[in-house]
Design a protein around this motif. Structure first.
Motif, short mmCIF file in Angstrom:
data_model
loop_
_atom_site.label_atom_id
_atom_site.label_comp_id
_atom_site.label_asym_id
_atom_site.label_seq_id
_atom_site.Cartn_x
_atom_site.Cartn_y
_atom_site.Cartn_z
N LYS A 192 0.83 -1.21 0.00
CA LYS A 192 0.00 0.00 0.00
C LYS A 192 0.86 1.26 0.00
CE LYS A 192 -4.10 -2.01 2.18
NZ LYS A 192 -5.02 -1.96 3.35
N LEU A 193 1.90 1.25 0.82
CA LEU A 193 2.77 2.43 0.89
C LEU A 193 3.47 2.66 -0.45
CD1 LEU A 193 4.29 4.68 2.35
CD2 LEU A 193 5.87 2.94 3.24
N ILE A 194 4.00 1.61 -1.03
CA ILE A 194 4.72 1.76 -2.30
C ILE A 194 3.78 2.20 -3.42
CG2 ILE A 194 5.89 0.41 -4.10
CD1 ILE A 194 7.37 -1.07 -1.85
N ALA A 195 2.54 1.76 -3.37
CA ALA A 195 1.57 2.17 -4.40
C ALA A 195 1.37 3.68 -4.41
CB ALA A 195 0.24 1.46 -4.19
N THR A 196 1.46 4.31 -3.23
CA THR A 196 1.27 5.76 -3.15
C THR A 196 2.42 6.54 -3.79
OG1 THR A 196 2.36 6.03 -0.98
CG2 THR A 196 0.02 5.46 -0.97
N LEU A 197 3.53 5.86 -4.06
CA LEU A 197 4.70 6.53 -4.63
C LEU A 197 4.71 6.51 -6.15
CD1 LEU A 197 7.41 5.20 -2.14
CD2 LEU A 197 6.02 7.27 -1.97
N GLY A 198 3.69 5.91 -6.76
CA GLY A 198 3.56 5.96 -8.21
C GLY A 198 4.41 4.97 -8.97
N VAL A 199 4.74 3.83 -8.34
CA VAL A 199 5.53 2.84 -9.08
C VAL A 199 4.73 2.31 -10.26
CG1 VAL A 199 6.95 2.14 -7.11
CG2 VAL A 199 4.79 0.96 -7.56
#
Length: 304
Positions: free
Chosen positions: A175-182
């Motif tokens: 979830k956290l990584i998804a917020t970074l636009g990967v």
């Protein structure tokens, strides 16, 4: 005044209060009152006794934000009362003495807890992206260990450069990584990254602990790719690979890296993740190292 350290290696409860002698800055030094300290994986390894250069008794810590309370006679560009950040040594203490050329003035809009969480992870991430990996726009960049503090910052910096970023981490970071636009996320607990990403990476960055899995890095890299890793070397390969071991370097100074990172953080172009903020006392440092010993997302900061 007190410092917080240990006289033997072991678990978090080895920490004790250590009396701190009055520190007197030399001509080119600053004396700061500590406001916040970032607890890192390196601090944890020192506590466990796995870093041979550590002598006992030891006051650990490298990342610090503090207010200048005294300047050396030769220091002309920094004033008493200025809040500065630095990567230095022995920062688990009420006061820290450091060379003035290590200090970076903290933007007034940033709070010490957020700023200190950027120091070592940010410096490592910035040097990796701009020097070791030398990321260019439109490259496909695979980040292994993407959920670590360094990995999360590498994702953001690589995206700012226009790269296509693929993150490899466990599901708890999804979830956290998804917020970074990967552009793609691979959960290594449920997918084999080698099968999913074979020969995909123009750049493979391995910031997992000790850079484990060099054979996998090679399998995910294109021919003529760059691999930047915490590992010291790669296994033998027939691929033409530019390999860079991520290690301390002053090709880009810590200060110039931090200055740019603070600007990005101050303008909302970069984010850090705080797992927990703890009080600046013995209990806080013990609890902080207990968190470091457990699976956790984000960084642990001890602050006043």
């Amino acid at each position: 005044m007190l410092a917080y350290g240990y006289q033997k290696f072991g678990g978090p409860t080895v920490f004790e209060e250590l009396p701190q002698s009055q520190l007197i800055p030399t001509d080119n030094q600053l004396l700061i009152k500590t406001l916040a300290v970032n607890l890192t994986e390196g601090d944890r390894l020192e506590r466990l006794g796995t870093i041979q250069s550590v002598a006992l008794p030891h006051i650990p810590g490298h990342d610090v934000i503090g207010k200048i309370i005294q300047v050396g006679a030769a220091v002309t560009d920094l004033d008493v009362g200025t809040v500065v950040a630095a990567r230095t040594n022995h920062t688990y203490a009420d006061q820290v003495c450091l060379d003035s050329d290590l200090a970076v003035t903290m933007p007034t809009n940033l709070d010490p807890v957020t700023a200190v969480s950027l120091v070592t992870p940010g410096i490592v991430a910035y040097k990796t992206v701009r020097y070791f990996a030398d990321i260019q726009a439109d490259q496909t960049v695979i980040v292994k260990g993407a959920g670590s503090p360094v990995g999360l910052l590498i994702i953001q910096l690589a995206k700012r450069l226009g790269a296509h970023v693929i993150a490899i981490a466990s599901d708890r970071y999804a979830k956290l990584i998804a917020t970074l636009g990967v552009d793609q996320f691979v959960d290594y607990q449920h997918q084999n990254p080698v099968h999913v990403l074979a020969d995909r990476g123009d750049v493979v960055i391995n910031v997992a602990i000790d850079g484990v899995g060099g054979k996998d890095d090679l399998a995910m890299a294109k021919f003529d790719a760059t691999i930047a890793s915490f590992a010291r070397h790669l296994p033998a390969t027939s691929k033409s690979i530019r390999f860079q071991a991520i290690q301390p370097t002053e090709v880009i100074s810590d200060q110039s890296a931090l200055q740019l990172l603070f600007k990005l953080l101050d303008t909302g172009q970069l984010t850090t993740t705080i797992n927990e903020q703890l009080p600046f006392n013995l209990t806080g440092f013990i609890q902080g190292h207990q968190r470091l010993d457990e699976p956790h997302v984000g960084q642990v900061v001890v602050a006043r």
